[in-house]
Design a protein around this motif. Structure first.
Motif, PDB file in Angstrom:
ATOM      1  N   SER A   1       0.631  -1.218   0.175  1.00  0.00           N
ATOM      2  CA  SER A   1       0.053   0.089  -0.227  1.00  0.00           C
ATOM      3  C   SER A   1       0.909   1.298  -0.124  1.00  0.00           C
ATOM      4  CB  SER A   1      -0.820  -0.118   1.271  1.00  0.00           C
ATOM      5  OG  SER A   1      -1.425   1.220   1.416  1.00  0.00           O
ATOM      6  N   GLN A   2       0.997   2.221  -0.915  1.00  0.00           N
ATOM      7  CA  GLN A   2       1.740   3.071  -1.232  1.00  0.00           C
ATOM      8  C   GLN A   2       0.892   4.585  -1.423  1.00  0.00           C
ATOM      9  OE1 GLN A   2       4.844  -0.011  -3.084  1.00  0.00           O
ATOM     10  NE2 GLN A   2       4.527   1.837  -4.399  1.00  0.00           N
ATOM     11  N   GLY A   3       1.647   5.478  -2.242  1.00  0.00           N
ATOM     12  CA  GLY A   3       0.865   6.703  -2.442  1.00  0.00           C
ATOM     13  C   GLY A   3       1.581   7.672  -1.900  1.00  0.00           C
ATOM     14  N   ALA A   4       0.820   8.945  -1.790  1.00  0.00           N
ATOM     15  CA  ALA A   4       1.496  10.298  -1.153  1.00  0.00           C
ATOM     16  C   ALA A   4       0.209  10.852  -0.481  1.00  0.00           C
ATOM     17  CB  ALA A   4       2.127  10.833  -2.045  1.00  0.00           C
ATOM     18  N   LYS A   5       0.477  11.763   0.443  1.00  0.00           N
ATOM     19  CA  LYS A   5      -0.334  12.790   1.007  1.00  0.00           C
ATOM     20  C   LYS A   5      -0.149  14.299   0.292  1.00  0.00           C
ATOM     21  CE  LYS A   5      -2.440  10.549   4.308  1.00  0.00           C
ATOM     22  NZ  LYS A   5      -3.929  10.694   4.619  1.00  0.00           N
ATOM     23  N   SER A   6      -1.008  15.106   0.202  1.00  0.00           N
ATOM     24  CA  SER A   6      -0.857  16.583  -0.333  1.00  0.00           C
ATOM     25  C   SER A   6      -2.013  17.490   0.253  1.00  0.00           C
ATOM     26  CB  SER A   6      -1.038  16.300  -1.947  1.00  0.00           C
ATOM     27  OG  SER A   6      -0.576  17.673  -2.498  1.00  0.00           O
ATOM     28  N   ASP A   7      -1.522  18.611   0.099  1.00  0.00           N
ATOM     29  CA  ASP A   7      -2.668  19.724   0.731  1.00  0.00           C
ATOM     30  C   ASP A   7      -2.010  21.008   0.161  1.00  0.00           C
ATOM     31  OD1 ASP A   7      -0.414  20.503   2.152  1.00  0.00           O
ATOM     32  OD2 ASP A   7      -1.382  20.360   4.041  1.00  0.00           O
ATOM     33  N   VAL A   8      -1.923  20.944  -1.272  1.00  0.00           N
ATOM     34  CA  VAL A   8      -1.319  22.144  -1.956  1.00  0.00           C
ATOM     35  C   VAL A   8      -2.605  23.308  -2.154  1.00  0.00           C
ATOM     36  CG1 VAL A   8       0.656  21.170  -2.649  1.00  0.00           C
ATOM     37  CG2 VAL A   8      -1.591  21.140  -4.103  1.00  0.00           C
ATOM     38  N   ALA A   9      -2.011  24.342  -2.316  1.00  0.00           N
ATOM     39  CA  ALA A   9      -3.265  25.540  -2.709  1.00  0.00           C
ATOM     40  C   ALA A   9      -3.931  25.447  -3.886  1.00  0.00           C
ATOM     41  CB  ALA A   9      -2.566  26.882  -2.934  1.00  0.00           C
ATOM     42  N   MET A  10      -3.331  24.289  -4.747  1.00  0.00           N
ATOM     43  CA  MET A  10      -4.121  24.177  -6.055  1.00  0.00           C
ATOM     44  C   MET A  10      -5.556  23.452  -5.822  1.00  0.00           C
ATOM     45  SD  MET A  10      -2.199  21.206  -8.057  1.00  0.00           S
ATOM     46  CE  MET A  10      -3.402  20.964  -9.279  1.00  0.00           C
ATOM     47  N   PHE A  11      -5.805  23.000  -4.561  1.00  0.00           N
ATOM     48  CA  PHE A  11      -6.939  22.284  -4.161  1.00  0.00           C
ATOM     49  C   PHE A  11      -7.737  23.192  -3.616  1.00  0.00           C
ATOM     50  CE2 PHE A  11      -3.991  18.490  -4.625  1.00  0.00           C
ATOM     51  CZ  PHE A  11      -4.658  17.816  -5.892  1.00  0.00           C
ATOM     52  N   GLU A  12      -7.649  24.479  -3.326  1.00  0.00           N
ATOM     53  CA  GLU A  12      -8.477  25.369  -2.742  1.00  0.00           C
ATOM     54  C   GLU A  12      -9.776  25.767  -3.448  1.00  0.00           C
ATOM     55  OE1 GLU A  12      -6.202  28.520  -1.514  1.00  0.00           O
ATOM     56  OE2 GLU A  12      -4.797  27.420   0.203  1.00  0.00           O
ATOM     57  N   GLU A  13      -9.709  25.318  -4.718  1.00  0.00           N
ATOM     58  CA  GLU A  13     -10.968  25.574  -5.410  1.00  0.00           C
ATOM     59  C   GLU A  13     -12.170  24.878  -4.951  1.00  0.00           C
ATOM     60  OE1 GLU A  13     -10.878  23.134  -9.327  1.00  0.00           O
ATOM     61  OE2 GLU A  13      -8.758  23.550  -8.942  1.00  0.00           O
TER      62      GLU A  13
ATOM     63  N   VAL B   1      -5.665  15.817   0.815  1.00  0.00           N
ATOM     64  CA  VAL B   1      -5.462  14.864  -0.505  1.00  0.00           C
ATOM     65  C   VAL B   1      -4.913  13.576  -0.253  1.00  0.00           C
ATOM     66  CG1 VAL B   1      -5.008  14.456  -2.991  1.00  0.00           C
ATOM     67  CG2 VAL B   1      -6.157  16.593  -2.023  1.00  0.00           C
ATOM     68  N   ASP B   2      -5.272  12.310  -0.279  1.00  0.00           N
ATOM     69  CA  ASP B   2      -4.745  11.150  -0.213  1.00  0.00           C
ATOM     70  C   ASP B   2      -4.594  10.439  -1.352  1.00  0.00           C
ATOM     71  OD1 ASP B   2      -3.583   9.003   0.952  1.00  0.00           O
ATOM     72  OD2 ASP B   2      -5.225   8.287   2.292  1.00  0.00           O
ATOM     73  N   ILE B   3      -3.531  10.228  -1.935  1.00  0.00           N
ATOM     74  CA  ILE B   3      -3.239   9.438  -3.119  1.00  0.00           C
ATOM     75  C   ILE B   3      -2.871   7.992  -2.822  1.00  0.00           C
ATOM     76  CG2 ILE B   3      -1.811   9.370  -5.189  1.00  0.00           C
ATOM     77  CD1 ILE B   3      -1.197  12.439  -4.806  1.00  0.00           C
ATOM     78  N   LYS B   4      -3.783   7.203  -3.244  1.00  0.00           N
ATOM     79  CA  LYS B   4      -3.781   5.620  -2.772  1.00  0.00           C
ATOM     80  C   LYS B   4      -3.490   4.795  -3.848  1.00  0.00           C
ATOM     81  CE  LYS B   4      -7.369   6.221   0.550  1.00  0.00           C
ATOM     82  NZ  LYS B   4      -8.811   5.630   1.221  1.00  0.00           N
ATOM     83  N   LEU B   5      -1.989   4.209  -3.790  1.00  0.00           N
ATOM     84  CA  LEU B   5      -1.741   3.267  -4.896  1.00  0.00           C
ATOM     85  C   LEU B   5      -1.239   2.032  -4.069  1.00  0.00           C
ATOM     86  CD1 LEU B   5       0.750   5.861  -6.473  1.00  0.00           C
ATOM     87  CD2 LEU B   5      -1.111   5.028  -7.568  1.00  0.00           C
ATOM     88  N   ASP B   6      -2.304   0.992  -4.668  1.00  0.00           N
ATOM     89  CA  ASP B   6      -1.690  -0.284  -4.165  1.00  0.00           C
ATOM     90  C   ASP B   6      -1.111  -1.103  -5.342  1.00  0.00           C
ATOM     91  OD1 ASP B   6      -2.926   0.558  -1.887  1.00  0.00           O
ATOM     92  OD2 ASP B   6      -4.428  -0.623  -1.604  1.00  0.00           O
ATOM     93  N   TYR B   7      -0.135  -2.142  -4.779  1.00  0.00           N
ATOM     94  CA  TYR B   7       0.609  -2.705  -5.790  1.00  0.00           C
ATOM     95  C   TYR B   7       0.694  -4.209  -5.569  1.00  0.00           C
ATOM     96  CZ  TYR B   7       1.962   1.426  -8.158  1.00  0.00           C
ATOM     97  OH  TYR B   7       2.196   2.590  -9.092  1.00  0.00           O
ATOM     98  N   ILE B   8       0.722  -5.217  -6.214  1.00  0.00           N
ATOM     99  CA  ILE B   8       1.207  -6.484  -6.130  1.00  0.00           C
ATOM    100  C   ILE B   8       2.989  -6.258  -6.506  1.00  0.00           C
ATOM    101  CG2 ILE B   8       1.248  -8.891  -6.550  1.00  0.00           C
ATOM    102  CD1 ILE B   8      -1.231  -7.880  -5.031  1.00  0.00           C
ATOM    103  N   ALA B   9       3.675  -6.319  -5.676  1.00  0.00           N
ATOM    104  CA  ALA B   9       5.195  -6.199  -5.755  1.00  0.00           C
ATOM    105  C   ALA B   9       5.898  -7.298  -5.627  1.00  0.00           C
ATOM    106  CB  ALA B   9       5.623  -5.206  -4.876  1.00  0.00           C
ATOM    107  N   VAL B  10       6.977  -7.738  -6.797  1.00  0.00           N
ATOM    108  CA  VAL B  10       7.775  -9.032  -6.659  1.00  0.00           C
ATOM    109  C   VAL B  10       9.077  -8.406  -6.789  1.00  0.00           C
ATOM    110  CG1 VAL B  10       8.125 -11.028  -7.800  1.00  0.00           C
ATOM    111  CG2 VAL B  10       5.906  -9.988  -8.075  1.00  0.00           C
ATOM    112  N   PRO B  11       9.894  -8.023  -5.654  1.00  0.00           N
ATOM    113  CA  PRO B  11      11.178  -7.917  -5.422  1.00  0.00           C
ATOM    114  C   PRO B  11      11.818  -9.038  -5.672  1.00  0.00           C
ATOM    115  CG  PRO B  11      10.011  -7.691  -3.235  1.00  0.00           C
ATOM    116  CD  PRO B  11       8.874  -7.993  -4.411  1.00  0.00           C
ATOM    117  N   VAL B  12      13.075  -9.138  -6.186  1.00  0.00           N
ATOM    118  CA  VAL B  12      13.992 -10.276  -6.521  1.00  0.00           C
ATOM    119  C   VAL B  12      15.519  -9.746  -5.899  1.00  0.00           C
ATOM    120  CG1 VAL B  12      15.015 -12.101  -7.713  1.00  0.00           C
ATOM    121  CG2 VAL B  12      12.804 -11.164  -8.424  1.00  0.00           C
ATOM    122  N   MET B  13      15.655 -10.129  -4.713  1.00  0.00           N
ATOM    123  CA  MET B  13      16.743  -9.586  -3.834  1.00  0.00           C
ATOM    124  C   MET B  13      17.952 -10.572  -3.898  1.00  0.00           C
ATOM    125  SD  MET B  13      15.346  -6.768  -3.095  1.00  0.00           S
ATOM    126  CE  MET B  13      16.477  -6.033  -2.122  1.00  0.00           C
ATOM    127  N   LEU B  14      19.273  -9.765  -4.362  1.00  0.00           N
ATOM    128  CA  LEU B  14      20.411 -10.426  -4.122  1.00  0.00           C
ATOM    129  C   LEU B  14      20.835 -10.152  -2.458  1.00  0.00           C
ATOM    130  CD1 LEU B  14      22.755 -12.298  -5.203  1.00  0.00           C
ATOM    131  CD2 LEU B  14      23.840  -9.979  -6.209  1.00  0.00           C
TER     132      LEU B  14
END
Length: 201
Positions: A77-89, A96-109
């Motif tokens: 579960s990833q993404g970001a938060k934001s509260d910038v002035a452009m959203f004051e309209e 603002v909560d940007i929600k990005l969920d992934y099925i992640a497949v890391p392959v670690m050495l």
């Protein structure tokens, strides 16, 4: 004679199983994500870090006493938060909560610098599960699904450290840097710090 032969066969099978377990282990892990977005468009949004989670399974394959490979499959579960002035309209301060969920497949050495302690690096292949923007303003919350405007695949690289006890308990700290733009025609990439605990069987 048959009994002796049976005992020998069982002993060899047990030894083989013990050796296989020494060089190949399954496990589970989970933990917390500290995620944000980077890039020019993310800077315009004044993207801030948000807290999420990851949970999944892993396999540790030892190549030698010093090197191993650890593929994983995680729900992240990833993404970001934001509260910038452009959203004051929308009328006042907007969270603002940007929600990005992934099925992640890391392959670690994994390189073991000391017993149980490893340095880890490798690619991560992520497949989009959910993409939403949630805006809260005036005591109300609105959510918009933007999966159609989000890239379905994300390529990145992960770097970190891990420590595992002989009994199976493990802890890991990792940074995941995205190479791919998250949204279509935008300059915004995933950036995630992960802290994990798990157990190897």
């Amino acid at each position: 004679m048959k009994n002796h032969l049976l005992i020998v066969i069982i002993s060899l099978m047990s030894l083989g199983g013990a050796q296989a377990q020494e060089y190949f282990n399954f496990g589970v892990k989970g933990g917390v994500n500290f995620a944000t977005l980077t890039g020019d468009d993310a800077d315009e949004l004044d993207a801030k870090m948000k807290t999420g989670f990851h949970l999944g399974v892993l396999a540790e394959i030892m190549i030698s006493d010093k090197f191993g490979i650890q593929p994983e499959v995680l729900y992240s579960s990833q993404g970001a938060k934001s509260d910038v002035a452009m959203f004051e309209e929308f009328g006042g301060n907007v969270d603002v909560d940007i929600k990005l969920d992934y099925i992640a497949v890391p392959v670690m050495l994994k390189y073991f610098v000391a017993p149980g302690f490893s340095l880890e690096a490798g690619p991560q292949f992520s497949f989009l599960s959910k993409s939403e923007i949630e805006a809260e303003f005036g005591g109300e919350t609105e959510t918009e699904d933007i999966k159609d405007d989000t890239e379905s695949f994300d390529l990145g690289a992960a770097f970190g450290v891990g420590y595992g006890l002989p009994q199976g308990f493990l802890v890991q700290a990792r940074y995941v840097m995205g190479f791919s733009d998250v949204y279509t025609d935008s300059d915004a990439r995933n950036s995630v710090i992960q802290l994990s605990v798990g157990w190897k069987f």
